[in-house]
Design an enzyme around this catalytic site. Structure first.
Site, mmCIF file in Angstrom:
data_model
loop_
_atom_site.group_PDB
_atom_site.id
_atom_site.type_symbol
_atom_site.label_atom_id
_atom_site.label_comp_id
_atom_site.label_asym_id
_atom_site.label_seq_id
_atom_site.Cartn_x
_atom_site.Cartn_y
_atom_site.Cartn_z
ATOM 1 N N TYR A 144 0.865 -1.189 0.000
ATOM 2 C CA TYR A 144 0.000 0.000 0.000
ATOM 3 C C TYR A 144 0.893 1.228 0.000
ATOM 4 C CZ TYR A 144 -3.374 3.481 1.709
ATOM 5 O OH TYR A 144 -4.155 4.592 1.857
ATOM 6 N N ASP A 239 9.422 2.985 -1.072
ATOM 7 C CA ASP A 239 8.414 3.674 -0.262
ATOM 8 C C ASP A 239 8.714 3.364 1.214
ATOM 9 O OD1 ASP A 239 4.754 3.610 0.001
ATOM 10 O OD2 ASP A 239 6.330 4.648 1.131
ATOM 11 N N LYS A 267 4.932 9.862 8.095
ATOM 12 C CA LYS A 267 4.814 9.378 9.473
ATOM 13 C C LYS A 267 5.860 9.949 10.446
ATOM 14 C CE LYS A 267 2.763 5.060 7.824
ATOM 15 N NZ LYS A 267 1.379 4.987 8.360
HETATM 16 P P1 KE4 Z 1 -0.571 8.580 4.320
HETATM 17 O O1 KE4 Z 1 -1.163 9.251 3.075
HETATM 18 O O2 KE4 Z 1 -1.601 7.761 5.066
HETATM 19 O O3 KE4 Z 1 0.188 9.566 5.187
HETATM 20 O O4 KE4 Z 1 0.559 7.551 3.821
HETATM 21 C C1 KE4 Z 1 0.225 6.579 2.864
HETATM 22 C C2 KE4 Z 1 1.215 5.426 2.955
HETATM 23 C C3 KE4 Z 1 2.197 5.319 1.985
HETATM 24 N N1 KE4 Z 1 3.107 4.319 2.022
HETATM 25 C C4 KE4 Z 1 3.088 3.397 3.011
HETATM 26 C C5 KE4 Z 1 4.114 2.299 3.015
HETATM 27 C C6 KE4 Z 1 2.108 3.461 4.037
HETATM 28 O O5 KE4 Z 1 2.095 2.522 5.005
HETATM 29 C C7 KE4 Z 1 1.152 4.501 4.013
HETATM 30 C C8 KE4 Z 1 0.062 4.621 5.057
HETATM 31 N N2 KE4 Z 1 -0.040 3.543 5.967
HETATM 32 C C9 KE4 Z 1 -1.363 3.331 6.546
HETATM 33 C C10 KE4 Z 1 -1.239 2.170 7.540
HETATM 34 N N3 KE4 Z 1 -0.920 0.953 6.925
HETATM 35 C C11 KE4 Z 1 -1.898 4.553 7.166
HETATM 36 C C12 KE4 Z 1 -3.090 4.321 8.062
HETATM 37 C C13 KE4 Z 1 -4.378 4.753 7.398
HETATM 38 O O6 KE4 Z 1 -4.546 4.551 6.175
HETATM 39 O O7 KE4 Z 1 -5.222 5.324 8.141
#
Ligand code: KE4
Length: 430
Positions: A144, A239, A267
């Site tokens: 993801y 990523d 994060k």
């Molecule tokens: P954000 O747009 O949520 O800040 O980041 C997206 C993203 C991009 N790349 C990786 C590897 C990520 O894990 C994420 C976001 N992770 C999720 C949890 N697995 C965020 C939690 C959520 O979607 O509320």
């Protein structure tokens, strides 16, 4: 029937918030039940609206590596707030943050801040397409990278909880440019490049997967991926939104000793405030506006509160011995959980690196999304609720990694293991 405080709050939230949550994975779709509404947090704990404490192994999905409300981070945010919240103009604090990241991550020669991980990966994909003049991108099943259209194809995280690995609303004409391969599979990689090599703009990969729970792929996978991208002129994007500064100070690229062309972050670098970043080879980054023709922008990018919180965060992360201490806590918890599962005869497999760990109800540790899908998610849901009932807050999904903070004490770990002993006992034989 008397509703619980969380059930009342959830019903109220649903009145005007889609699904009652501002991000799907918070809705407990993957484990059932009602999400816990949090009123505050401190150190290793979060507190619900009744004041009940939970030992927190989600840490806002990764950012809270110092634990919640670290005094130096809070002080930095308060000081920054007193100076103003946003200027839409450059600030020295952005330069400080860029210098810190470039100093810690040698592959980053030039970077751009964003306000989320999604923006970072979306921008990196556009940049790779602009730099190469190619349209096709490669991602991996179960990974993801945020919710931009190109990347919501056979994705992980919350999409797996709702059983929609490919999002509705993404035009077929768009999705067709995204090739999705099995994760950690060298032969599939080689076949894809054999067929499409000259058309591939980039490969984006979670160098250690954290959105189909946690998978540490083989060194051979990464060595082959790096070589194929180099040989075919494709941009390799790591990523590290989740793994950056989490699995070690240098992230997964340091662990595997791989130099990606671009890296995305999120994060941790904002200490919990909205932030993301993408950066890498100067030659590629110089294609970004205003230097080049790949447009990318953001009103709140490089927000001064996030920058100054991030600086306070890095001041702690770069202290000698920080990651050794964090890794020791993670190892103690994970090895304890494995021993208890074995004691109760429950099929359970774990992995961990730095402050990140994965838990599977499976005989052996999954190495790709197909094997993750074979793990017992129903048993995970029972384990999740059994632990939640005992004041332990794990990720509400079998498809998420878990996170340790430097503030988790031996007492926290012991309490977690005591709870797990009881819950594994309830699960054994089921
Ligand atoms: P954000 O747009 O949520 O800040 O980041 C997206 C993203 C991009 N790349 C990786 C590897 C990520 O894990 C994420 C976001 N992770 C999720 C949890 N697995 C965020 C939690 C959520 O979607 O509320």
């Amino acid at each position: 029937m008397t509703l619980t405080a969380d059930q009342v709050l959830f019903e109220k939230a649903k009145r005007h918030i889609a699904g009652g949550v501002n991000s799907p994975v918070r809705a407990f779709a993957g484990v059932g039940g009602t999400p816990v509404f949090i009123s505050r947090a401190a150190g290793s704990k979060m507190y619900d609206t009744t004041g009940r404490a939970y030992i927190d192994y989600v840490g806002s999905w990764g950012p809270m590596i110092l634990g919640h409300t670290h005094p130096k981070v809070i002080a930095a945010v308060k000081a920054a707030a007193d100076d103003g919240l946003s200027f839409g103009a450059p600030t020295p604090s952005e330069t400080t943050m860029a210098d810190i990241i470039a100093d810690i991550v040698p592959s980053v020669e030039l970077l751009r801040m964003t306000s989320s991980g999604t923006e970072a990966t979306m921008s990196a994909i556009r940049l790779a397409r602009g730099y190469t003049g190619r349209d096709k991108i490669v991602k991996f099943e179960g990974c993801y990278h945020g919710h931009s259209d190109s990347l919501l194809v056979k994705a992980g995280s919350g999409m797996l909880d709702i059983g929609e690995p490919t999002s509705q609303g993404v035009p077929a004409d768009f999705a067709k440019h995204t090739l999705t391969l099995p994760y950690n599979d060298v032969s599939a990689l080689q076949a894809a490049f054999e067929k499409f090599g000259s058309e591939i703009a980039c490969v984006i990969v979670e160098p250690i997967a954290g959105n189909m729970n946690m998978i540490i792929p083989s060194q051979h996978f990464h060595d082959t991926l790096r070589q194929l991208c180099t040989d075919n002129g494709a941009v390799l994007i790591f990523d590290e939104v989740m793994t950056g500064f989490r699995v070690g100070l240098g992230g997964a690229q340091a662990y595997f000793n791989i130099t990606p062309d671009l890296t995305t972050f999120g994060k941790i670098i904002g200490a919990g405030l909205p932030v993301g970043a993408f950066g890498g080879k100067r030659e590629i980054m110089e294609c970004i506006a205003p230097l080049g023709g790949v447009y990318q922008a953001g009103t709140l990018s490089g927000n001064p509160l996030a920058m100054r919180a991030g600086k306070a965060m890095f001041d702690e992360l770069t202290v000698e011995g920080f990651y050794e201490a964090l890794s020791a806590k993670t190892a103690k918890l994970v090895q304890g959980l494995q021993a208890l599962a074995d004691k109760h005869g429950v099929d359970f497999a774990t992995c961990h690196l730095g402050g990140m760990f994965g838990l599977f109800f499976a005989k052996t540790l999954p190495q790709n999304f197909g094997e993750v899908s074979q793990a017992d998610s129903q048993k995970f849901a029972k384990f999740f609720h059994g632990m939640l009932d005992r004041g332990i807050y794990l990720a509400p999904s079998a498809f998420e990694a878990a996170f340790m903070s430097i503030m988790h004490s031996d007492e926290d770990i012991q309490k977690t293991l005591l709870a797990a002993d009881e819950v594994f006992g309830e699960l054994s034989g089921t």
